[in-house]
Design a protein around this motif. Structure first.
Motif, PDB file in Angstrom:
ATOM      1  N   UNK A 146     -24.032   7.813  61.003  1.00  0.00           N
ATOM      2  CA  UNK A 146     -23.378   6.770  60.217  1.00  0.00           C
ATOM      3  C   UNK A 146     -21.863   6.832  60.377  1.00  0.00           C
ATOM      4  N   UNK A 147     -21.255   5.654  60.479  1.00  0.00           N
ATOM      5  CA  UNK A 147     -19.806   5.463  60.515  1.00  0.00           C
ATOM      6  C   UNK A 147     -19.154   5.853  61.841  1.00  0.00           C
ATOM      7  N   UNK A 148     -19.942   6.229  62.853  1.00  0.00           N
ATOM      8  CA  UNK A 148     -19.348   6.546  64.153  1.00  0.00           C
ATOM      9  C   UNK A 148     -18.546   5.351  64.668  1.00  0.00           C
ATOM     10  N   UNK A 149     -19.135   4.180  64.659  1.00  0.00           N
ATOM     11  CA  UNK A 149     -18.446   3.006  65.215  1.00  0.00           C
ATOM     12  C   UNK A 149     -17.217   2.629  64.406  1.00  0.00           C
ATOM     13  N   UNK A 150     -17.278   2.787  63.092  1.00  0.00           N
ATOM     14  CA  UNK A 150     -16.089   2.491  62.280  1.00  0.00           C
ATOM     15  C   UNK A 150     -14.944   3.452  62.628  1.00  0.00           C
ATOM     16  N   UNK A 151     -15.266   4.719  62.824  1.00  0.00           N
ATOM     17  CA  UNK A 151     -14.227   5.679  63.212  1.00  0.00           C
ATOM     18  C   UNK A 151     -13.664   5.340  64.587  1.00  0.00           C
ATOM     19  N   UNK A 152     -14.539   5.016  65.541  1.00  0.00           N
ATOM     20  CA  UNK A 152     -14.073   4.671  66.889  1.00  0.00           C
ATOM     21  C   UNK A 152     -13.190   3.427  66.837  1.00  0.00           C
ATOM     22  N   UNK A 153     -13.581   2.450  66.042  1.00  0.00           N
ATOM     23  CA  UNK A 153     -12.809   1.207  65.944  1.00  0.00           C
ATOM     24  C   UNK A 153     -11.415   1.461  65.395  1.00  0.00           C
ATOM     25  N   UNK A 154     -11.342   2.169  64.278  1.00  0.00           N
ATOM     26  CA  UNK A 154     -10.046   2.427  63.657  1.00  0.00           C
ATOM     27  C   UNK A 154      -9.178   3.341  64.522  1.00  0.00           C
ATOM     28  N   UNK A 155      -9.789   4.372  65.090  1.00  0.00           N
ATOM     29  CA  UNK A 155      -9.005   5.295  65.915  1.00  0.00           C
ATOM     30  C   UNK A 155      -8.511   4.637  67.193  1.00  0.00           C
ATOM     31  N   UNK A 156      -9.301   3.709  67.735  1.00  0.00           N
ATOM     32  CA  UNK A 156      -8.856   2.974  68.928  1.00  0.00           C
ATOM     33  C   UNK A 156      -7.638   2.127  68.600  1.00  0.00           C
ATOM     34  N   UNK A 157      -7.667   1.453  67.449  1.00  0.00           N
ATOM     35  CA  UNK A 157      -6.530   0.638  67.049  1.00  0.00           C
ATOM     36  C   UNK A 157      -5.305   1.516  66.776  1.00  0.00           C
ATOM     37  N   UNK A 158      -5.512   2.665  66.133  1.00  0.00           N
ATOM     38  CA  UNK A 158      -4.393   3.567  65.825  1.00  0.00           C
ATOM     39  C   UNK A 158      -3.800   4.176  67.095  1.00  0.00           C
TER      40      UNK A 158
END
Length: 420
Positions: free
Chosen positions: A39-51
């Motif tokens: 759970x939440x792997x994609x949300x972390x990848x999305x936010x970290x990619x933007x950061x």
């Protein structure tokens, strides 16, 4: 298509609805369901990619938004991969690995259903390319891969490295990132990512005010507003049906048939245009909650055990959760949530009975089961046919008895007739 629904729920009641924001939230819920393994792997990848993109000097809000969207959906193509293979312990065979590599192309196809995700869909396609050219699907090398795809790639791998159990200490995963620099990753991205992590900027899965500003900037763009307003309902429906088809084609085909039955039932019930379109939309989307159910259970031959059946019973709840963020979809969400309730109270998820069950849910339940029974090979046959026997026996127990006048089982399928 769905003009009455859009006019009532958006133009009249919600003229300032945040269409893109709502769609984004629904997509986030789908990815969380798909990732029942993490759970939440994609949300972390999305936010970290933007950061990380910001950290290396990318400040164009459109680019930042696209890499964020790509992060949310980067593994969505895994719905087309057997879950038993995704969870396999040990090394994949060559054939299994080749099948796994198709998830990037499947993901691109799904994301491309939302026109404003055109750039993100290509980033999804390339997020497993490697700096040394040994990646897939095209074997791109170094800067042949766009920088945003390189960022997505390193953030995806980084999250797996940190949370995969092999590198529990910071110095261990840092060493692994450094080791892969110039082989798997663009070396210029590794140190900025390590710095972000040391400063505590890669653990939060909540969007900051700066992150929200990127989303809101995209939503204010006239071309985005225009494309969404022109076919918002069609975008949502096509995206979700494409997703369903990739996961379990039979469920997607079934949903389209159910939607047609719902449309016909609505006509004979003299429902208003708004009610007809609401019911038809619910027919298309009634099984979207199966995104959170492993295919090994959906496709299982024979009886389900109690645990497996309990998972299946959650799909209306999952479906309602996915539709929850979509402004204007309240009645569709309610219809989907209760489409497995039974007239006698023996259904799920809430055990509603009689007229406590929303009327559109009662109609959807009849259409859903009638189509399912019409396409079951092992259906018992009695005189006029198994469908007629099972359905007609269910009025007053499974189904609203008032709907019986609209069912004709003589041909072994649901047909609508004029009320007596």
């Amino acid at each position: 298509m769905f003009e009455a629904f859009f006019k009532e729920n958006y133009e009249r009641l919600n003229p300032n609805a945040r269409l893109f924001h709502d769609l984004l939230e629904a997509i986030s819920r789908i990815t969380n369901l798909i990732e029942y393994k993490d759970a939440h792997h994609s949300e972390r990848v999305a936010l970290n990619s933007m950061r990380l993109a910001r950290a290396v000097g990318i400040d164009d809000k459109s680019a930042l938004a696209q890499v964020y969207f790509a992060g949310l959906l980067h593994d969505v193509g895994e719905v087309g991969i057997p879950d038993v293979m995704l969870h396999k312990k040990g090394k994949l065979s060559e054939d299994e690995f080749q099948l796994l590599t198709t998830h990037t192309a499947i993901g691109q196809q799904i994301a491309s259903q939302v026109a404003i995700l055109d750039i993100a869909s290509n980033l999804i396609l390339w997020h497993h390319e490697r700096w040394d050219g040994t990646g897939y699907p095209e074997g791109l090398t170094a800067d042949e891969t766009p920088i945003l795809a390189q960022i997505l790639s390193v953030c995806d791998a980084f999250d797996n490295i940190r949370r995969g159990g092999l590198f529990s200490k910071p110095e261990d995963w840092e060493k692994e990132l450094v080791r892969c620099a110039g082989i798997q990753f663009n070396p210029s991205l590794v140190q900025p990512l390590i710095t972000l992590t040391r400063n505590g900027h890669t653990d939060d899965i909540e969007r900051s005010a700066e992150d929200e500003e990127v989303i809101e900037a995209i939503e204010r763009q006239e071309d985005v507003i225009g494309r969404l307003s022109k076919d918002y309902i069609g975008i949502i429906m096509n995206f979700m049906l494409t997703l369903m088809e990739a996961k379990h084609k039979e469920s997607a085909v079934h949903s389209r048939r159910v939607a047609r039955l719902c449309e016909t039932m609505a006509e004979r019930l003299n429902l208003s245009p708004l009610e007809k379109e609401t019911l038809t939309l619910a027919g298309h989307l009634h099984d979207i909650g199966k995104m959170g159910i492993p295919n090994s259970i959906i496709e299982k031959h024979g009886s389900l055990d109690d645990w497996e059946y309990g998972l299946i019973q959650q799909h209306p709840v999952h479906g309602a959760s996915i539709l929850g963020p979509l402004a204007g979809f309240d009645e569709v969400r309610r219809t989907v949530l209760h489409h497995h309730e039974r007239w006698d109270g023996s259904g799920y998820p809430d055990g509603l009975s009689g007229e406590d069950i929303p009327f559109l849910s009662r109609v959807l339940h009849l259409c859903d089961l009638a189509d399912a029974l019409s396409h079951v090979r092992a259906l018992p046959r009695r005189e006029a046919g198994g469908v007629r026997y099972v359905i007609e026996d269910g009025f007053g127990s499974y189904f609203d008895p008032e709907l019986s006048q609209y069912f004709d089982g003589d041909k072994g399928s649901l047909e609508v007739k004029e009320a007596d």
